[in-house]
Write an enzyme that holds these catalytic residues in place. Structure first.
Site, PDB file in Angstrom:
ATOM      1  N   SER A 268       0.821  -1.203   0.000  1.00 56.20           N
ATOM      2  CA  SER A 268       0.000   0.000   0.000  1.00 56.20           C
ATOM      3  C   SER A 268       0.858   1.258   0.000  1.00 56.20           C
ATOM      4  CB  SER A 268      -0.890   0.008   1.252  1.00 56.20           C
ATOM      5  OG  SER A 268      -1.443   1.293   1.433  1.00 56.20           O
TER       6      SER A 268
ATOM      7  N   ARG B 216      -2.815 -14.527 -20.573  1.00 54.65           N
ATOM      8  CA  ARG B 216      -1.648 -13.668 -20.320  1.00 54.65           C
ATOM      9  C   ARG B 216      -0.332 -14.205 -20.867  1.00 54.65           C
ATOM     10  NH1 ARG B 216      -4.028  -8.830 -19.450  1.00 54.65           N
ATOM     11  NH2 ARG B 216      -5.478  -8.873 -17.693  1.00 54.65           N
TER      12      ARG B 216
HETATM   13  C1  LIG Z   1      -5.057  -8.902 -24.272  1.00 55.80           C
HETATM   14  C2  LIG Z   1      -5.955  -8.325 -23.210  1.00 55.80           C
HETATM   15  C3  LIG Z   1      -6.387  -7.016 -23.334  1.00 55.80           C
HETATM   16  C4  LIG Z   1      -7.212  -6.453 -22.356  1.00 55.80           C
HETATM   17  N1  LIG Z   1      -7.618  -5.161 -22.501  1.00 55.80           N
HETATM   18  C5  LIG Z   1      -8.421  -4.618 -21.561  1.00 55.80           C
HETATM   19  C6  LIG Z   1      -8.867  -3.267 -21.680  1.00 55.80           C
HETATM   20  O1  LIG Z   1      -8.528  -2.561 -22.629  1.00 55.80           O
HETATM   21  N2  LIG Z   1      -9.662  -2.746 -20.699  1.00 55.80           N
HETATM   22  C7  LIG Z   1     -10.084  -3.508 -19.638  1.00 55.80           C
HETATM   23  O2  LIG Z   1     -10.820  -3.004 -18.793  1.00 55.80           O
HETATM   24  N3  LIG Z   1      -9.681  -4.796 -19.503  1.00 55.80           N
HETATM   25  C8  LIG Z   1      -8.863  -5.358 -20.415  1.00 55.80           C
HETATM   26  N4  LIG Z   1      -8.439  -6.644 -20.268  1.00 55.80           N
HETATM   27  C9  LIG Z   1      -8.847  -7.387 -19.066  1.00 55.80           C
HETATM   28  C10 LIG Z   1      -9.936  -8.438 -19.382  1.00 55.80           C
HETATM   29  O3  LIG Z   1     -11.118  -7.807 -19.861  1.00 55.80           O
HETATM   30  C11 LIG Z   1     -10.253  -9.262 -18.122  1.00 55.80           C
HETATM   31  O4  LIG Z   1     -10.758  -8.398 -17.128  1.00 55.80           O
HETATM   32  C12 LIG Z   1      -9.044  -9.961 -17.574  1.00 55.80           C
HETATM   33  O5  LIG Z   1      -8.321 -10.601 -18.593  1.00 55.80           O
HETATM   34  C13 LIG Z   1      -9.470 -10.990 -16.533  1.00 55.80           C
HETATM   35  O6  LIG Z   1     -10.044 -12.082 -17.208  1.00 55.80           O
HETATM   36  P1  LIG Z   1     -11.266 -12.897 -16.605  1.00 55.80           P
HETATM   37  O7  LIG Z   1     -12.450 -12.003 -16.382  1.00 55.80           O
HETATM   38  O8  LIG Z   1     -11.472 -14.071 -17.516  1.00 55.80           O
HETATM   39  O9  LIG Z   1     -10.652 -13.401 -15.222  1.00 55.80           O
HETATM   40  P2  LIG Z   1     -11.372 -13.547 -13.805  1.00 55.80           P
HETATM   41  O10 LIG Z   1     -11.860 -12.233 -13.336  1.00 55.80           O
HETATM   42  O11 LIG Z   1     -10.410 -14.290 -12.940  1.00 55.80           O
HETATM   43  O12 LIG Z   1     -12.645 -14.417 -14.110  1.00 55.80           O
HETATM   44  C14 LIG Z   1     -12.489 -15.805 -14.442  1.00 55.80           C
HETATM   45  C15 LIG Z   1     -13.758 -16.265 -15.126  1.00 55.80           C
HETATM   46  O13 LIG Z   1     -14.845 -16.202 -14.186  1.00 55.80           O
HETATM   47  C16 LIG Z   1     -16.018 -15.785 -14.877  1.00 55.80           C
HETATM   48  N5  LIG Z   1     -16.437 -14.501 -14.335  1.00 55.80           N
HETATM   49  C17 LIG Z   1     -15.792 -13.738 -13.406  1.00 55.80           C
HETATM   50  N6  LIG Z   1     -16.499 -12.642 -13.118  1.00 55.80           N
HETATM   51  C18 LIG Z   1     -17.618 -12.693 -13.891  1.00 55.80           C
HETATM   52  C19 LIG Z   1     -18.720 -11.832 -14.070  1.00 55.80           C
HETATM   53  N7  LIG Z   1     -18.859 -10.681 -13.429  1.00 55.80           N
HETATM   54  N8  LIG Z   1     -19.676 -12.195 -14.923  1.00 55.80           N
HETATM   55  C20 LIG Z   1     -19.603 -13.361 -15.606  1.00 55.80           C
HETATM   56  N9  LIG Z   1     -18.562 -14.225 -15.510  1.00 55.80           N
HETATM   57  C21 LIG Z   1     -17.577 -13.878 -14.651  1.00 55.80           C
HETATM   58  C22 LIG Z   1     -15.666 -15.690 -16.356  1.00 55.80           C
HETATM   59  O14 LIG Z   1     -15.908 -16.940 -16.965  1.00 55.80           O
HETATM   60  C23 LIG Z   1     -14.174 -15.423 -16.323  1.00 55.80           C
HETATM   61  O15 LIG Z   1     -13.489 -15.814 -17.508  1.00 55.80           O
HETATM   62  C24 LIG Z   1      -7.607  -7.229 -21.225  1.00 55.80           C
HETATM   63  C25 LIG Z   1      -7.152  -8.543 -21.117  1.00 55.80           C
HETATM   64  C26 LIG Z   1      -6.332  -9.095 -22.085  1.00 55.80           C
HETATM   65  C27 LIG Z   1      -5.856 -10.514 -21.921  1.00 55.80           C
END
Ligand SMILES: Cc1cc2nc3c(=O)[nH]c(=O)nc-3n(C[C@H](O)[C@H](O)[C@H](O)COP(=O)(O)OP(=O)(O)OC[C@H]3O[C@@H](n4cnc5c(N)ncnc54)[C@H](O)[C@@H]3O)c2cc1C
Length: 216
Positions: free
Chosen positions: A81, A177
């Site tokens: 923090s 990632r």
């Molecule tokens: C190449 C790349 C570019 C990106 N660019 C951007 C960007 O420009 N701006 C930005 O804001 N983010 C960006 N992101 C972040 C991306 O949108 C995700 O927030 C991040 O990769 C986390 O992925 P996740 O939600 O699958 O993972 P986690 O949050 O760990 O979730 C895992 C899984 O749980 C489920 N889940 C979790 N929460 C929910 C929910 N609320 N509703 C439904 N299902 C859920 C889904 O199946 C999800 O895949 C980027 C990511 C990548 C890899």
């Protein structure tokens, strides 16, 4: 950047035992590893048995990377923090091997070496880091609150975190990632995590690779 595995509760056996409780009940605890079952679970995206495996990492990375890690909600995270401690004056510089030149359009970026840009890039970073750090320490010396003084610090400053994640969510993390369209620095972090996944859960890891390194 540092990725250190602090602890893990992870094995291929955990996956098999969790899956087999559905047909064996208490005898699932005596069952052994089954490569065939793990491949079946991976192929059919029968994902919950992979959740009984947990990796706990200590990570040091610049804030622009920890911000990306924090987006992975299916994990447990504690980060240092800037409100409660004076931050360390450690800033990130891209290594010479890091591609610097970007071409292409949004959503389809390509990166090229850009070695000719490295001196200018690191010099500009150093200039900004030095100025920010001098102003930060000056404000702190004047008695300004840490939570205010930090406002001027750049996202290249290092942070540290504990990051705990189950194997299913780790596969999602690695799928996203380690991909070539992810920020180069988080690709390096994910690559180090992937090595631990491969060591602790070799059959699961091989199945994940065989079925396309996807989120399940
Ligand atoms: C190449 C790349 C570019 C990106 N660019 C951007 C960007 O420009 N701006 C930005 O804001 N983010 C960006 N992101 C972040 C991306 O949108 C995700 O927030 C991040 O990769 C986390 O992925 P996740 O939600 O699958 O993972 P986690 O949050 O760990 O979730 C895992 C899984 O749980 C489920 N889940 C979790 N929460 C929910 C929910 N609320 N509703 C439904 N299902 C859920 C889904 O199946 C999800 O895949 C980027 C990511 C990548 C890899």
């Amino acid at each position: 950047m540092i990725v250190q595995l602090i602890d893990s509760m992870a094995s291929d056996l955990n996956v098999v035992q969790a899956a087999k409780v559905s047909t064996l009940g208490e005898a699932s605890l005596q069952t052994g590893v089954s490569e065939g079952l793990i491949k079946y679970l991976m192929r059919e995206r029968h994902a919950s048995p992979f959740e009984h495996n947990v990796f706990r990492f200590y990570i040091e990375a610049p804030i622009f990377v920890t911000r990306e890690i924090l987006r992975h909600r299916i994990s447990s995270i504690n980060e240092e923090s800037g409100r409660y401690r004076v931050l360390k004056g450690e800033f990130y510089y891209p290594p010479q091997s890091r591609p610097l030149r970007q071409i292409g359009k949004t959503g389809d970026y390509q990166f090229e070496s850009g070695e000719d840009l490295w001196d200018d890039t690191t010099a500009a970073l150093k200039q900004s880091y030095d100025l920010a750090w001098a102003n930060y320490t000056e404000l702190l010396n004047k008695g300004v609150a840490k939570e205010v003084a930090r406002m001027l610090l750049p996202v290249g400053i290092y942070s540290s975190m504990h990051f705990t994640i189950n194997a299913r969510s780790l596969m999602n993390f690695l799928s996203l990632r380690t991909a070539s369209n992810a920020q180069w620095e988080i690709q390096q972090i994910a690559g180090k995590m992937e090595q631990h996944f491969a060591i602790d859960m070799p059959i699961t890891y091989a199945a994940w690779v065989e079925y396309g390194r996807k989120s399940i």
